[in-house]
Design a protein around this motif. Structure first.
Motif, PDB file in Angstrom:
ATOM      1  N   TYR A   1      42.687  24.827  22.669  1.00 50.75           N
ATOM      2  CA  TYR A   1      43.850  25.670  22.402  1.00 50.75           C
ATOM      3  C   TYR A   1      44.078  25.852  20.904  1.00 50.75           C
ATOM      4  CZ  TYR A   1      46.471  21.194  22.036  1.00 50.75           C
ATOM      5  OH  TYR A   1      46.905  19.926  21.712  1.00 50.75           O
TER       6      TYR A   1
ATOM      7  N   SER B   1      48.186  23.859  16.759  1.00 52.32           N
ATOM      8  CA  SER B   1      46.884  23.983  17.411  1.00 52.32           C
ATOM      9  C   SER B   1      46.348  22.600  17.755  1.00 52.32           C
ATOM     10  CB  SER B   1      45.899  24.694  16.481  1.00 52.32           C
ATOM     11  OG  SER B   1      45.581  23.858  15.368  1.00 52.32           O
ATOM     12  N   TYR B   2      45.305  22.582  18.555  1.00 53.03           N
ATOM     13  CA  TYR B   2      44.662  21.313  18.890  1.00 53.03           C
ATOM     14  C   TYR B   2      44.184  20.612  17.617  1.00 53.03           C
ATOM     15  CZ  TYR B   2      41.188  17.960  20.471  1.00 53.03           C
ATOM     16  OH  TYR B   2      40.471  16.814  20.656  1.00 53.03           O
TER      17      TYR B   2
ATOM     18  N   TYR C   1      40.045  21.907  27.311  1.00 49.29           N
ATOM     19  CA  TYR C   1      39.972  22.620  28.593  1.00 49.29           C
ATOM     20  C   TYR C   1      38.520  22.613  29.041  1.00 49.29           C
ATOM     21  CZ  TYR C   1      40.123  26.526  31.940  1.00 49.29           C
ATOM     22  OH  TYR C   1      40.022  27.302  33.068  1.00 49.29           O
TER      23      TYR C   1
ATOM     24  N   ARG D   1      48.083  22.480  27.244  1.00 50.82           N
ATOM     25  CA  ARG D   1      48.783  23.640  26.674  1.00 50.82           C
ATOM     26  C   ARG D   1      48.533  24.902  27.520  1.00 50.82           C
ATOM     27  NH1 ARG D   1      52.467  21.628  23.602  1.00 50.82           N
ATOM     28  NH2 ARG D   1      51.905  20.779  21.569  1.00 50.82           N
ATOM     29  N   LEU D   2      48.585  24.715  28.832  1.00 49.04           N
ATOM     30  CA  LEU D   2      48.417  25.858  29.732  1.00 49.04           C
ATOM     31  C   LEU D   2      49.781  26.392  30.160  1.00 49.04           C
ATOM     32  CD1 LEU D   2      45.396  24.595  31.864  1.00 49.04           C
ATOM     33  CD2 LEU D   2      45.379  26.186  29.927  1.00 49.04           C
TER      34      LEU D   2
ATOM     35  N   TYR E   1      41.611  29.443  23.169  1.00 52.69           N
ATOM     36  CA  TYR E   1      42.563  30.082  24.082  1.00 52.69           C
ATOM     37  C   TYR E   1      43.978  29.877  23.566  1.00 52.69           C
ATOM     38  CZ  TYR E   1      43.316  25.404  26.196  1.00 52.69           C
ATOM     39  OH  TYR E   1      43.595  24.071  26.414  1.00 52.69           O
ATOM     40  N   ASP E   2      44.863  30.783  23.937  1.00 52.62           N
ATOM     41  CA  ASP E   2      46.237  30.735  23.450  1.00 52.62           C
ATOM     42  C   ASP E   2      47.038  29.687  24.202  1.00 52.62           C
ATOM     43  OD1 ASP E   2      45.772  32.833  21.667  1.00 52.62           O
ATOM     44  OD2 ASP E   2      46.323  34.367  23.157  1.00 52.62           O
ATOM     45  N   PRO E   3      47.891  28.946  23.510  1.00 54.65           N
ATOM     46  CA  PRO E   3      48.789  28.036  24.221  1.00 54.65           C
ATOM     47  C   PRO E   3      49.719  28.829  25.137  1.00 54.65           C
ATOM     48  CG  PRO E   3      49.415  28.228  21.903  1.00 54.65           C
ATOM     49  CD  PRO E   3      48.099  28.915  22.050  1.00 54.65           C
TER      50      PRO E   3
END
Length: 482
Positions: A285, A293-294, A308, A332-333, A457-459
């Motif tokens: 993420y 961010s991660y 992920y 962070r989904l 990928y977007d949070p």
């Protein structure tokens, strides 16, 4: 509705790492619940052990404060709380030294179950096991509970198993995975093997595919240093998702007893096909307007660790050959949800015409946040105007079905009491752990060999777009995470 509670035998439970987050957040509240339900006998005792120098009274105060912090309005009332705290004691123990061990040994009683919960990092499992043996605390009624991670790969898992085996028999070792203690997971076995309805359909002839999802809305948070060395594959797929897959795919055991169940799970792991590189998607993420961010959270701007992962998995067995299992998990989904969805095949012929709005039958087992099961079936839409089909959900929420006044035990409640009973059914065996790593290691080795980088990928999203393509290429789609 009131649950029937059978008290366990008297026990001494020592919690190593008793001042840590897991003990305060999960283990000690779980023990309180079992006490409140009447399952803990009056003779039971709980002894906290950690490096911190403090008195037993200080420890009881810490536990009381943990109840208020983590249980909210479910925290025990003063009188009952005091009764529970009275059975708590504390010893300061140096895991890698000699301090405190003799004092701990002197507090243990003969003739009762002795359980030692290793709520510590894996690097301390060996020293703790050796200390228990050195100071004469191991009896035939001794059990140890070890938390994951059970190694970091096959080599370290074997070494860990050998270390524990030097001091304890396999029947004394309880490798805990809290997912297996969830009521819905246990109900999965009840639904499969306690009813004639589903088992005849539970095979590749009638099941189109299976989806297993564990989605989290939170990031790595304070687990950053650990997580960045682990990633979603090691942290979730190798253990939690693997266990769920095994329970879905295993053959009926001849009895509901520990080795019979674990033998069948092991057969599933051995039957897993090697995963092709194109059937794995890794994601990480990025940052959002209000979320780091991660890489920011783990303080590693060059990190290529996945937060992920999605996989397409095949099983080479008579029951499942040709039916894919799609696994996905991430942080962070969009929503927090853990579920298993069994999607059945379409009827071979539709008598309602090719244009009928058909949707496949589906059994959804929800593990969290609202534990329960949903069976989706096709019915006629009410009213005149011909035969119009509509899919409806036959929904069972545990809270609604069993009554709001019934306490549904937390996973740790069930599993800790199983340790006291000596029931290993819901715990992993050493060879099972090693087999899971043997299947997982080649996937990770491929990433390392080719310096594979995760997709961003977007949070707050459902994960990287590449995960959608993974399943869309098979003309299927993921269930929406709500």
């Amino acid at each position: 509705m009131v649950a029937r509670v059978i008290p366990v035998d008297p026990f001494d439970l020592v919690v190593f790492g008793a001042t840590g987050d897991l003990a305060r957040r999960k283990i000690l509240p779980a023990l309180w619940q079992r006490f409140a339900e009447g399952q803990m006998p009056p003779e039971a005792r709980i002894i906290g052990a950690a490096r911190t120098e403090q008195s037993a009274a200080d420890f009881r105060q810490m536990v009381s404060e943990a109840f208020d912090e983590f249980m909210g309005d479910k925290a025990p009332e003063p009188a009952a709380r005091a009764d529970f705290l009275d059975r708590l004691d504390y010893v300061a123990v140096e895991a890698t030294g000699d301090e405190g061990w003799a004092e701990l040994a002197a507090k243990l009683r003969d003739g009762v179950v002795r359980a030692f919960y290793f709520s510590v990092g894996p690097s301390l499992f060996g020293p703790l096991a050796a200390g228990l043996g050195k100071y004469g605390m191991v009896t035939p009624e001794t059990r140890i509970v070890v938390e994951k991670p059970f190694g970091n790969d096959l080599e370290t898992a074997r070494a860990l198993n050998q270390t524990l085996a030097a001091h304890f028999t396999e029947t004394q070792i309880y490798r805990i995975d809290h997912y297996l203690g969830k009521e819905t997971v246990q109900n999965l076995m009840a639904v499969r093997f306690g009813n004639i309805l589903f088992e005849p359909l539970w095979n590749a002839r009638f099941v189109d595919h299976v989806q297993i999802t564990v989605a989290e809305t939170v990031g790595v948070g304070g687990r950053g240093p650990y997580y960045d060395k682990s990633g979603a594959m090691r942290d979730m797929v190798q253990n939690h998702l693997m266990q769920l897959l095994c329970l879905i795919a295993m053959e009926p055991p001849h009895k509901f007893e520990p080795d019979a169940v674990r033998d069948e799970k092991l057969k599933v792991i051995h039957a897993l096909d090697p995963v092709e590189p194109q059937h794995v998607v890794r994601g990480q993420y990025g940052g959002g307007a209000a979320t780091p961010s991660y890489r920011d959270e783990v303080e590693n701007p060059a990190s290529t660790t996945e937060s992920y992962v999605a996989l397409k998995v095949g099983i080479s067995s008579w029951r499942w050959k040709g039916t894919p299992f799609y696994l996905r998990t991430g942080k962070r989904l969009r929503s927090r949800a853990s579920e298993i969805a069994v999607i059945f095949r379409d009827p071979p012929h539709s008598i309602f015409g090719e244009d009928a709005p058909w949707k496949a039958n589906m059994l959804v087992i929800r593990l969290q946040p609202d534990e329960g099961m949903t069976l989706k079936v096709m019915i006629k839409e009410p009213g005149p105007g011909g035969m119009r089909l509509k899919d409806v959900a036959l929904d069972m929420s545990f809270a609604e079905a069993l009554g709001d006044d019934m306490h549904i035990p937390d996973a740790y409640e069930r599993l800790i009491m199983d340790v006291i009973r000596g029931n290993q059914t819901l715990f992993m065996r050493g060879d099972e752990v090693e087999a899971a790593w043997a299947w997982t290691d080649p996937i990770i080795a491929h990433w390392q060999k080719f310096a594979d980088r995760p997709f961003a990928y977007d949070p707050g999203s459902s994960g990287p777009d590449e995960a959608l393509k993974l399943i869309h290429l098979d003309q299927r789609s993921w269930r929406e995470i709500r």
